[in-house]
Scaffold this motif. Structure first.
Motif, short mmCIF file in Angstrom:
data_model
loop_
_atom_site.label_atom_id
_atom_site.label_comp_id
_atom_site.label_asym_id
_atom_site.label_seq_id
_atom_site.Cartn_x
_atom_site.Cartn_y
_atom_site.Cartn_z
N GLU A 155 0.84 -1.20 0.00
CA GLU A 155 0.00 0.00 0.00
C GLU A 155 0.88 1.26 0.00
OE1 GLU A 155 -3.20 2.35 2.91
OE2 GLU A 155 -2.40 0.39 3.50
N VAL A 156 0.46 2.25 -0.77
CA VAL A 156 1.18 3.53 -0.82
C VAL A 156 0.47 4.51 0.11
CG1 VAL A 156 2.07 5.37 -2.29
CG2 VAL A 156 1.78 3.06 -3.21
N THR A 157 1.22 5.17 0.99
CA THR A 157 0.62 6.04 1.99
C THR A 157 1.47 7.28 2.19
OG1 THR A 157 -0.35 6.10 4.21
CG2 THR A 157 1.76 4.95 3.96
N ASP A 158 1.01 8.19 3.04
CA ASP A 158 1.71 9.43 3.36
C ASP A 158 2.04 10.20 2.09
OD1 ASP A 158 1.48 8.47 5.89
OD2 ASP A 158 3.60 8.07 6.21
N LEU A 159 0.99 10.60 1.37
CA LEU A 159 1.18 11.32 0.11
C LEU A 159 0.02 12.26 -0.15
CD1 LEU A 159 0.41 9.05 -2.98
CD2 LEU A 159 -0.38 8.54 -0.65
N LYS A 160 0.28 13.24 -0.99
CA LYS A 160 -0.75 14.17 -1.46
C LYS A 160 -0.96 13.93 -2.95
CE LYS A 160 0.68 17.70 1.88
NZ LYS A 160 1.20 19.08 2.05
N VAL A 161 -2.20 13.71 -3.34
CA VAL A 161 -2.54 13.50 -4.75
C VAL A 161 -3.50 14.61 -5.16
CG1 VAL A 161 -3.58 11.97 -6.45
CG2 VAL A 161 -2.22 11.01 -4.58
N THR A 162 -3.13 15.34 -6.19
CA THR A 162 -3.98 16.43 -6.69
C THR A 162 -4.31 16.18 -8.15
OG1 THR A 162 -2.86 17.98 -5.21
CG2 THR A 162 -4.19 18.92 -6.99
N LEU A 163 -5.59 16.18 -8.46
CA LEU A 163 -6.02 16.09 -9.85
C LEU A 163 -5.90 17.50 -10.44
CD1 LEU A 163 -7.23 14.31 -12.12
CD2 LEU A 163 -9.49 14.99 -11.30
N VAL A 164 -4.89 17.69 -11.31
CA VAL A 164 -4.62 19.04 -11.82
C VAL A 164 -5.24 19.28 -13.19
CG1 VAL A 164 -2.52 19.34 -10.47
CG2 VAL A 164 -2.38 18.27 -12.73
N ASP A 165 -5.61 18.20 -13.89
CA ASP A 165 -6.24 18.38 -15.19
C ASP A 165 -7.04 17.13 -15.52
OD1 ASP A 165 -7.01 19.57 -17.50
OD2 ASP A 165 -5.08 19.38 -18.55
N GLY A 166 -8.05 17.29 -16.35
CA GLY A 166 -8.87 16.17 -16.77
C GLY A 166 -9.75 16.59 -17.93
N GLU A 167 -10.19 15.57 -18.65
CA GLU A 167 -11.01 15.88 -19.82
C GLU A 167 -11.93 14.72 -20.13
OE1 GLU A 167 -10.10 16.15 -24.53
OE2 GLU A 167 -8.80 17.41 -23.24
N HIS A 168 -13.16 15.03 -20.46
CA HIS A 168 -14.10 14.02 -20.92
C HIS A 168 -14.55 14.40 -22.33
CE1 HIS A 168 -16.94 17.13 -19.52
NE2 HIS A 168 -17.77 16.61 -20.43
N HIS A 169 -15.22 13.46 -22.97
CA HIS A 169 -15.73 13.71 -24.33
C HIS A 169 -17.25 13.61 -24.28
CE1 HIS A 169 -16.54 13.24 -28.63
NE2 HIS A 169 -15.28 13.64 -28.86
N VAL A 170 -17.91 14.55 -24.91
CA VAL A 170 -19.36 14.62 -24.80
C VAL A 170 -20.04 13.39 -25.38
CG1 VAL A 170 -19.66 15.86 -26.98
CG2 VAL A 170 -21.35 16.15 -25.14
N TRP A 171 -19.40 12.72 -26.38
CA TRP A 171 -20.02 11.55 -26.99
C TRP A 171 -19.39 10.25 -26.52
CZ3 TRP A 171 -24.38 12.83 -28.90
CH2 TRP A 171 -24.58 14.05 -29.55
N HIS A 172 -18.07 10.21 -26.43
CA HIS A 172 -17.38 8.93 -26.25
C HIS A 172 -17.19 8.51 -24.79
CE1 HIS A 172 -16.68 8.69 -30.48
NE2 HIS A 172 -15.90 9.78 -30.51
N THR A 173 -17.30 9.47 -23.85
CA THR A 173 -16.99 9.15 -22.46
C THR A 173 -18.13 8.39 -21.79
OG1 THR A 173 -15.49 11.00 -22.20
CG2 THR A 173 -16.45 10.09 -20.19
N HIS A 174 -17.75 7.35 -21.04
CA HIS A 174 -18.65 6.62 -20.14
C HIS A 174 -18.05 6.72 -18.74
CE1 HIS A 174 -20.63 3.26 -18.11
NE2 HIS A 174 -21.55 3.29 -19.05
N PRO A 175 -18.87 6.85 -17.66
CA PRO A 175 -18.29 6.98 -16.31
C PRO A 175 -17.28 5.88 -15.97
CG PRO A 175 -20.64 7.43 -16.23
CD PRO A 175 -20.34 6.98 -17.63
#
Length: 671
Positions: free
Chosen positions: A517-537
């Motif tokens: 297990e990886v612990t003692d860390l900070k994870v920040t989602l700094v960018d992301g992108e979805h597609h209006v047609w192709h993306t599924h959750p």
């Protein structure tokens, strides 16, 4: 049957290091209150709160037992907790629902490592606490020595509020403040006056009006002193110290009076919004799962539909029971401030919040399992039944953290120590009729990022799919766990998709570059992108682990091992040999302290190097040495240490194989 108003309730727990006398004390309180007609004994397996077969056979408590009795017009909900460190998770869950506690310390053994762990938890949660120095009748009992230890290791705000008559075999009772100075015989009046002045002096450190009276020499009425003592105790500012010999019933009635006098009633009212927490689960052949609930607001009645806020679902209550050591009494209603077993919540789990979470106090982690072990059925045909049994046991003790690797047909659990394995073996055999084999326990290592870096994934092929994520990963402080946040705007990545990523990041960190297990860390989602047609959750279910593992590959990870704080007490002649062993085990320790013909040394030591040390210490000291430990956190392994664990499932770094594997697994959900 209607339950009393919460002002007439005390929710308390008894905590202590193993063998300090918790269960014996509970037994005598039940007897003195009239709850039971005859006294049981721990060593004879007849104690009321040691009602499981394994507890009766071994003479130790392995589960927190809930009971209830009446005293001085008050309903006392009492939780008798296990003292052995292997069952700390039971204590951990109980502390969350207490309004007050009794900490028992042996007059012979004094403050031990687990005593300090329990005390620190009580202080963190600010639980008002009474301390009982027990076993005053035993050979070697020394209350004054133990008081000095408690002031050194626990708190300087401990206040003895009783005089004790005799010690060891001559111990025959206690006398407290409420008996009054005027009732004392002349030769005892001086001692009682000194006790009164001692309490006044200690309370004056925390109360300005008492300080003024103390300095000016003004007389303080006993009623005022008692009122201030009660108030400061209920605020967890001072801690009354009592004395007793539970095995003989000495000091028990005085302890019960102190529970009602010093410890606070619960807050919350029946007319407030419904608010409660499930702190343990029991099983009943007729009623199924029984959820032990502490209610902080509102009321629950039979046939009510209640909201499980944690799991976002509603379930119907079929029955409400008061529980006494495995026996149940239907009461029909549970009101704010009280504790009872609630039937009908078939999907409930430990820690679930019922109703409004605002009034529920946070959980406190008392300790951490440091060992992992594989479990196998002796008869291969029992594999499905073993999976179900371990899942049920894991529901009752979430720290077991059952890992079921279906493809490899492997079952792994986390444990605290060898005694817990014995208890699990017994439970599987007697409760489920299963024989299981446990592998050799191994230390649980962890990983942490070596430096800061970025992880990126563009999951856009093969169509239809579209999930682009960029994470910033950086090391966090030791013991901080995972801190996750998102900086991505909703128009770039829809909130629903961001929530899916947030759910998957902790899962992705269960196996790092070395399989730990990886612990003692900070994870920040700094960018992301979805597609209006192709993306599924579900695209983000697949993409998040790839982005996280890409980030870890860029940051690298450092292996960490668990450390223990230890205290060794042994004969002085063994000093040199023990010091040599400590150096070999990579221990860091202070100079030994000599007292009489014995010495004490404290420090920290890796759990991995000290697993077999208790046996070696016994050999070095002829059985006259003690070695007590408590978890002290994870630290970096020495340079060059390389311990890996086989990865379960396909590594997200092998992107082609991982995508194929995950798309097959998610295909049914996606369609």
């Amino acid at each position: 049957m209607s339950l009393p108003n919460s002002i007439g309730i005390r929710n308390i727990g008894i905590v202590a290091h193993v063998d300090a006398g918790k269960t014996t004390t509970t037994e005598h309180m039940l007897f003195e209150s009239g709850r039971i007609r005859s006294l049981g004994r721990v060593d004879a397996g007849t104690a009321q709160t040691d009602w499981l077969d394994v507890e009766r056979e071994r003479g130790i408590s392995v589960r927190a037992a809930t009971t209830v009795f009446q005293w001085n017009g008050c309903t006392v909900n009492l939780i008798d907790t296990p003292g052995h460190v292997d069952f700390s998770s039971e204590v951990e869950r109980s502390l969350r629902v207490l309004d007050g506690a009794i900490l028992i310390v042996s007059a012979v053994e004094g403050v031990q490592a687990h005593t300090e762990t329990l005390w620190n938890a009580l202080r963190t949660l600010r639980i008002p606490t009474i301390i009982l120095i027990n076993k005053m009748d035993r050979i070697g009992a020394d209350a004054q020595r133990v008081l000095k230890e408690m002031n050194q290791y626990l708190s300087p705000d401990l206040i003895p509020v009783q005089l004790y008559d005799g010690v060891e075999e001559s111990f025959h009772g206690v006398r407290g403040l409420k008996e009054g100075l005027e009732t004392e015989e002349p030769h005892r009046r001086k001692a009682m006056q000194e006790l009164f002045e001692g309490v006044l002096e200690r309370l004056a450190e925390h109360d300005e009006s008492l300080l003024h009276s103390y300095i000016s020499g003004e007389a303080v009425p006993e009623s005022v002193l008692f009122e201030r003592l009660t108030g400061l105790t209920r605020q967890a500012v001072v801690y009354p110290v009592l004395f007793g010999a539970a095995s003989k019933g000495l000091g028990i009635r005085e302890l019960m009076n102190a529970i009602v006098d010093y410890l606070p009633p619960p807050a919350g009212k029946p007319e407030n919004p419904l608010s409660g927490v499930v702190f343990r689960l029991e099983r009943d052949k007729a009623m199924g799962k029984i959820a032990m609930v502490r209610l902080y607001g509102g009321r629950i009645q039979n046939r009510d539909v209640v909201r499980n806020t944690t799991q976002e679902m509603d379930e119907k209550v079929t029955q409400i029971r008061k529980v006494h050591a495995g026996h149940h009494e239907d009461v029909g209603i549970l009101e704010a401030g009280d504790i009872a077993g609630v039937c009908g919540l078939s999907r409930v789990r430990i820690g679930d919040v019922i109703g409004d979470p605002g009034a529920v106090p946070p959980a406190h982690r008392l300790t951490t399992p440091l060992l992992t072990v594989q479990v196998s059925p002796v008869q291969l045909s029992d594999y499905p039944q073993l999976v179900a049994a371990l899942q049920e046991l894991s529901d009752e003790d979430p720290l077991l953290d059952l890992q079921w690797h279906q493809e490899e047909r492997e079952l792994h659990i986390k444990i605290m120590g060898p005694i817990q394995l014995e208890v699990l073996t017994h439970a599987l055999q007697t409760r489920f009729g299963l024989q299981a084999a446990f592998g050799q326990p191994t230390i649980i290592y962890k990983e942490t990022p070596s430096r800061s870096g970025f992880g990126f994934v563009a999951y856009t092929m093969p169509k239809p799919c579209w999930a682009i994520l960029k994470f910033h990963i950086e090391p966090g402080p030791r013991g901080s766990g995972l801190a996750y946040r998102s900086m991505v705007k909703p128009e770039r990545l829809l909130p629903g998709y961001q929530n899916e990523v947030a759910r998957r990041v902790p899962e992705a960190l269960q196996q790092g570059l070395r399989g730990w297990e990886v612990t003692d860390l900070k994870v920040t989602l700094v960018d992301g992108e979805h597609h209006v047609w192709h993306t599924h959750p579900l695209d983000f279910v697949l993409a998040a682990p790839m982005g996280i593992m890409d980030g870890l590959a860029n940051t690298g990870t450092t292996l960490m091992e668990p450390y223990l704080h230890f205290r060794i007490t042994a004969p002085e002649e063994a000093n040199g040999k023990i010091m040599h062993e400590l150096v070999l085990m990579r221990a860091v320790f202070d100079y030994p302290v000599i007292h009489g013909e014995r010495f004490t040394v404290e420090g920290t030591i890796p759990a991995a190097t000290s697993l077999d040390f208790p046996v070696k210490l016994s050999t070095l000291t002829g059985g006259r040495g003690t070695f007590t430990t408590r978890f002290d956190g994870y630290r970096e392994c020495p340079a060059g240490t390389e311990i890996t664990r086989p990865r379960r499932g396909v590594n997200p770094l092998d992107t082609a194989k991982y995508i194929l594997s995950m798309r097959n697994a998610l295909g049914a959900q996606r369609s």
